[in-house]
Design an enzyme around this catalytic site. Structure first.
Site, PDB file in Angstrom:
ATOM      1  N   ARG A  58      98.237  32.620  81.129  1.00 46.12           N
ATOM      2  CA  ARG A  58      99.018  32.075  82.249  1.00 46.12           C
ATOM      3  C   ARG A  58     100.428  32.668  82.347  1.00 46.12           C
ATOM      4  NH1 ARG A  58      98.064  25.570  82.554  1.00 46.12           N
ATOM      5  NH2 ARG A  58      95.917  25.445  81.791  1.00 46.12           N
TER       6      ARG A  58
ATOM      7  N   GLU B 288     104.953  29.382  82.844  1.00 47.47           N
ATOM      8  CA  GLU B 288     104.510  28.033  82.463  1.00 47.47           C
ATOM      9  C   GLU B 288     105.630  27.243  81.792  1.00 47.47           C
ATOM     10  OE1 GLU B 288     101.043  26.713  82.790  1.00 47.47           O
ATOM     11  OE2 GLU B 288     100.885  28.326  84.263  1.00 47.47           O
TER      12      GLU B 288
ATOM     13  N   HIS C   6      98.379  27.511  76.131  1.00 47.97           N
ATOM     14  CA  HIS C   6      99.838  27.651  76.050  1.00 47.97           C
ATOM     15  C   HIS C   6     100.187  27.902  74.588  1.00 47.97           C
ATOM     16  CE1 HIS C   6     100.352  24.857  79.784  1.00 47.97           C
ATOM     17  NE2 HIS C   6     100.579  26.095  80.145  1.00 47.97           N
TER      18      HIS C   6
ATOM     19  N   HIS D  50      96.482  23.053  91.325  1.00 50.63           N
ATOM     20  CA  HIS D  50      97.055  21.699  91.253  1.00 50.63           C
ATOM     21  C   HIS D  50      98.449  21.662  90.646  1.00 50.63           C
ATOM     22  CE1 HIS D  50      95.419  22.115  87.179  1.00 50.63           C
ATOM     23  NE2 HIS D  50      96.055  21.029  86.807  1.00 50.63           N
TER      24      HIS D  50
ATOM     25  N   ALA E 198      89.942  20.437  76.848  1.00 46.09           N
ATOM     26  CA  ALA E 198      89.877  18.988  77.078  1.00 46.09           C
ATOM     27  C   ALA E 198      89.724  18.681  78.562  1.00 46.09           C
ATOM     28  CB  ALA E 198      91.138  18.323  76.533  1.00 46.09           C
ATOM     29  N   SER E 199      90.460  19.386  79.404  1.00 45.82           N
ATOM     30  CA  SER E 199      90.384  19.132  80.853  1.00 45.82           C
ATOM     31  C   SER E 199      88.959  19.372  81.344  1.00 45.82           C
ATOM     32  CB  SER E 199      91.381  20.033  81.594  1.00 45.82           C
ATOM     33  OG  SER E 199      90.970  20.321  82.905  1.00 45.82           O
TER      34      SER E 199
ATOM     35  N   PHE F 113      90.803  25.472  84.081  1.00 51.20           N
ATOM     36  CA  PHE F 113      89.924  26.409  83.382  1.00 51.20           C
ATOM     37  C   PHE F 113      90.695  27.041  82.217  1.00 51.20           C
ATOM     38  CE2 PHE F 113      88.151  30.850  83.186  1.00 51.20           C
ATOM     39  CZ  PHE F 113      86.948  30.484  82.598  1.00 51.20           C
TER      40      PHE F 113
ATOM     41  N   CYS G 109     103.475  18.538  75.018  1.00 43.08           N
ATOM     42  CA  CYS G 109     103.315  18.810  76.462  1.00 43.08           C
ATOM     43  C   CYS G 109     104.092  17.804  77.280  1.00 43.08           C
ATOM     44  CB  CYS G 109     101.858  18.680  76.892  1.00 43.08           C
ATOM     45  SG  CYS G 109     100.729  19.761  76.049  1.00 43.08           S
TER      46      CYS G 109
HETATM   47  O1  SUG Z   1      98.149  22.657  82.575  1.00 43.79           O
HETATM   48  N1  SUG Z   1      96.139  19.820  82.129  1.00 43.79           N
HETATM   49  C1  SUG Z   1      97.370  20.527  81.848  1.00 43.79           C
HETATM   50  C2  SUG Z   1      97.804  20.267  80.438  1.00 43.79           C
HETATM   51  C3  SUG Z   1      99.184  20.818  80.196  1.00 43.79           C
HETATM   52  C4  SUG Z   1      99.558  20.796  78.767  1.00 43.79           C
HETATM   53  N2  SUG Z   1     100.871  21.273  78.591  1.00 43.79           N
HETATM   54  C5  SUG Z   1     101.305  22.014  77.559  1.00 43.79           C
HETATM   55  N3  SUG Z   1     100.489  22.555  76.701  1.00 43.79           N
HETATM   56  N4  SUG Z   1     102.556  22.224  77.443  1.00 43.79           N
HETATM   57  C6  SUG Z   1      97.200  22.019  82.087  1.00 43.79           C
HETATM   58  O2  SUG Z   1      96.132  22.564  81.766  1.00 43.79           O
HETATM   59  C7  SUG Z   1      94.379  18.946  83.600  1.00 43.79           C
HETATM   60  C8  SUG Z   1      94.261  18.277  84.944  1.00 43.79           C
HETATM   61  C9  SUG Z   1      92.867  17.870  85.276  1.00 43.79           C
HETATM   62  O3  SUG Z   1      91.942  18.560  84.867  1.00 43.79           O
HETATM   63  O4  SUG Z   1      92.698  16.845  85.988  1.00 43.79           O
HETATM   64  C10 SUG Z   1      95.691  19.664  83.394  1.00 43.79           C
HETATM   65  O5  SUG Z   1      96.325  20.062  84.351  1.00 43.79           O
END
Ligand code: SUG
Length: 444
Positions: free
Chosen positions: A214, A174, A250, A137, A27-28, A23, A371
């Site tokens: 975060r 983070e 982030h 997760h 993109a996620s 959340f 990332c």
């Molecule tokens: O923490 N996506 C990660 C992406 C992390 C990107 N890292 C940096 N910006 N440094 C996150 O949000 C998505 C997993 C999912 O939805 O299946 C996820 O965890």
């Protein structure tokens, strides 16, 4: 002392999938439940590592983590054989099963915060595994991250690997995604910039309204203490809460630094002038001038920065003193960003080259080039002291491509996580990987 920066990219694990678990990460959320291609994801990541290693940049990798996390599933009441645990979890708690299966450790910028030996009072390179406690997760990644870092950076004469901070909201951490090191050169003492999203114990401080912040100030301060950083070379800056609410979950989605250059968006920080002021003062103490490369909203709106991941780029120092910007393909597809970049490299900036990669499998979960990597600046002696089996070479690249081809699926849908065969495949793949990397005992 001279030092070389190594980028430790996360090798994408065989259970890479889209579960919409983050959340605040646009993109996620937008790609939830679409089919992923773990094989392609791993090959895309390896292609980036290979190309940058071939260019002479220090390149290594961090291994994927053991999935699914049966310990998590059993701790919340799923019992029986592994196959029974999976089938019950798939029926009763499919989202938690997806958490247990997430390949999120691929985003190694979140594995830890790293301070090179030149910055620390004890002359060692310090790592603090990030607790990532904002997301279920990711909240259990730190145990295996610390374990992998200890296996790679074993020599306590040179390295100190700290366990994650207490996993509570006050210490939301983070890792390097909210940490930037600025310096004259990688080997001399630098300025460590910690960017936090909120303050736990200051009710008057601003915070985002829609999406979570975060990282806390308290966590950043704790990491700086553990790393024995000097107060005059450590800067804390608040991220702009309004951009967190626009999907900048982030700081590395809106700013990136390297050597004395800070490439950032006008709206990145809560107080831009104050942030630059503090940085200039701290950099004065290490004899460096800040090169602030500001991107105006008029040229690139925040929404375009988030869609393209312009700032989730790697800024790499080249032998000629110039810098290359490693960007995802998406930067060419967003008109404002493509135009901005064209002018940037033509305009006499220290950034005079763009290196593009197709990282779409990771990008669809909100993970760009930055990332996917954890930066570690190492002196020659430190580089020699770390475990060599994870350093990217042409030979390792080919071995890993063959390993991926052998073990990875090319399609994974949410329902596949219930298949007990997947757990066996992941286990077998990782067992072979620990042998390839020369890290026996890496997994339980
Ligand atoms: O923490 N996506 C990660 C992406 C992390 C990107 N890292 C940096 N910006 N440094 C996150 O949000 C998505 C997993 C999912 O939805 O299946 C996820 O965890």
């Amino acid at each position: 002392m001279s030092a070389r920066e190594f980028n430790f990219d996360g090798l994408v694990g065989p259970s890479h999938n889209y579960a919409g678990l983050s959340f605040g990460n646009v993109a996620s959320f937008s790609n939830v439940k679409s089919a992923s291609n773990p094989k392609l994801a791993a090959l895309q990541g390896l292609a980036k590592m290979r190309a940058l290693a071939a260019r002479g940049f220090g390149q290594a990798l961090l291994p994927p983590q053991d999935r699914p996390n049966f310990r998590l599933l059993r701790s919340i009441g799923f019992t029986g054989s592994d196959a029974e645990v999976l089938s019950k979890a798939a029926k009763e708690a499919p989202v938690i099963l997806a958490c247990a299966y997430s390949a999120s450790p691929m985003w190694t910028a979140n594995a830890a915060t790293v301070s090179p030996s030149a910055d620390s009072a004890d002359g060692r390179t310090h790592f603090t595994a990030a607790n990532l406690n904002n997301k279920l997760h990711r909240a259990f990644e730190h145990e295996q991250s610390a374990r992998a870092l200890r296996a790679i950076f074993k020599d306590e004469k040179h390295f100190a690997v700290h366990d994650a901070l207490p996993g509570t909201p006050a210490f939301g951490d983070e890792g390097a995604a909210n940490h930037t090191r600025l310096c004259k050169d990688h080997g001399s003492a630098g300025v460590e910039l910690f960017v936090y999203g909120r303050t736990e114990f200051d009710a008057s401080a601003s915070a985002p309204k829609k999406y979570p912040a975060r990282q806390t100030l308290e966590a950043s301060q704790a990491v700086a203490r553990l790393h024995r950083l000097s107060a005059e070379r450590t800067v804390y800056v608040q991220q702009n809460p309004d951009v967190i609410d626009q999907g900048v979950f982030h700081n590395d989605v809106i700013a990136v630094g390297n050597a004395n250059a800070l490439f950032y968006h006008e709206q990145a920080f809560a107080d831009e002038a104050g942030a630059l002021d503090q940085l200039r003062r701290a950099m004065g103490a290490v004899g460096a001038d800040l090169n602030a490369i500001r991107v105006d909203t008029a040229h690139v709106p925040v929404a375009d920065a988030v869609a393209s991941y312009l700032f989730n780029s790697q800024l790499l120092s080249k032998a000629d003193g110039k810098m290359a910007l490693v960007i995802p393909h998406e930067c060419q597809e967003v008109t404002s960003v493509a135009r901005y970049l064209e002018n940037l490299v033509a305009g006499g900036s220290v950034i005079d080259e763009l290196i593009h990669f197709d990282l779409r499998q990771s990008m669809r979960n909100g993970g760009g080039p930055a990332c996917l990597r954890l930066r570690v600046a190492l002196t020659e002696a430190e580089a020699a002291a770390m475990h060599q089996g994870v350093v990217m070479t042409e030979a390792l690249y080919h071995t890993l491509v063959a390993w991926v081809e052998k073990h990875y699926r090319d399609r994974l849908e949410p329902a596949d996580l219930a298949d007990p065969q997947l757990a066996i495949e992941v286990h077998n793949a990782l067992e072979e990987l620990s042998r390839i990397l020369g890290l026996p005992g890496l997994y339980d």
